[in-house]
Design an enzyme around this catalytic site. Sequence first.
Site, PDB file in Angstrom:
ATOM      1  N   GLN A   1       0.826  -1.214   0.000  1.00 22.37           N
ATOM      2  CA  GLN A   1       0.000   0.000   0.000  1.00 22.37           C
ATOM      3  C   GLN A   1       0.859   1.263   0.000  1.00 22.37           C
ATOM      4  O   GLN A   1       0.816   2.053  -0.928  1.00 22.37           O
ATOM      5  CB  GLN A   1      -0.889  -0.038   1.241  1.00 22.37           C
ATOM      6  CG  GLN A   1      -1.749   1.175   1.457  1.00 22.37           C
ATOM      7  CD  GLN A   1      -2.610   1.002   2.684  1.00 22.37           C
ATOM      8  OE1 GLN A   1      -3.572   0.258   2.653  1.00 22.37           O
ATOM      9  NE2 GLN A   1      -2.257   1.662   3.769  1.00 22.37           N
ATOM     10  N   ASP A   2       1.609   1.475   1.062  1.00 22.93           N
ATOM     11  CA  ASP A   2       2.496   2.622   1.201  1.00 22.93           C
ATOM     12  C   ASP A   2       3.502   2.291   2.288  1.00 22.93           C
ATOM     13  O   ASP A   2       3.394   1.259   2.942  1.00 22.93           O
ATOM     14  CB  ASP A   2       1.718   3.919   1.480  1.00 22.93           C
ATOM     15  CG  ASP A   2       0.941   3.944   2.778  1.00 22.93           C
ATOM     16  OD1 ASP A   2       0.742   2.884   3.407  1.00 22.93           O
ATOM     17  OD2 ASP A   2       0.517   5.033   3.187  1.00 22.93           O
ATOM     18  N   PRO A   3       4.506   3.139   2.501  1.00 19.10           N
ATOM     19  CA  PRO A   3       5.502   2.824   3.521  1.00 19.10           C
ATOM     20  C   PRO A   3       4.865   2.672   4.896  1.00 19.10           C
ATOM     21  O   PRO A   3       3.847   3.284   5.200  1.00 19.10           O
ATOM     22  CB  PRO A   3       6.425   4.049   3.504  1.00 19.10           C
ATOM     23  CG  PRO A   3       6.214   4.684   2.179  1.00 19.10           C
ATOM     24  CD  PRO A   3       4.789   4.408   1.823  1.00 19.10           C
TER      25      PRO A   3
END
Length: 164
Positions: free
Chosen positions: A74-76
């Site tokens: 998804q994202d960091p």
Amino acid sequence: MGSTSLSLRILADILLELYKELPADWARALTSQKENLHQISSVLSERSFIPDSHQIFASLKMPIDSVKVVIVGQDPYPNPNHAMGLAFSVPSTTLKLPPTLKNIFRELNDDLAIRNSSGDLTSWRDQGVLLLNRCLTTDPGLSLQHQSIGWLGFTEAVIAILQE
């Protein structure tokens, strides 16, 4: 120098830094994304973000033709101590692994009897696993804060390149 000129120079420096971080083959393949990188740099120049700028393209630090598998996140991780530019990966010094990484390791152990001793997945990247987050940055402590700044188009372009 006026504040507008200074902020434009800072923006240009961030854009140049981001683009220089791309390996040459990715930079050539992603030339259509320069406008997205410009938009992203504009946002990043006005806020704090994770991972560090030199880690944003860590997932792409491999030749395009060496990619064998793509794992999309998804994202960091929102924890600044965890974000390192590779989806699901955390620094080797991290003792308490994030739940998603624990689940991945549990499945690897259950299905294939593979045990991991570190949450740092850099060795996976080095073996041809592209660990790509849909958004390559986020605000410290918050998830999905950068999904509307251009990363989705950028990562779609990465995936399209690999599909070719």
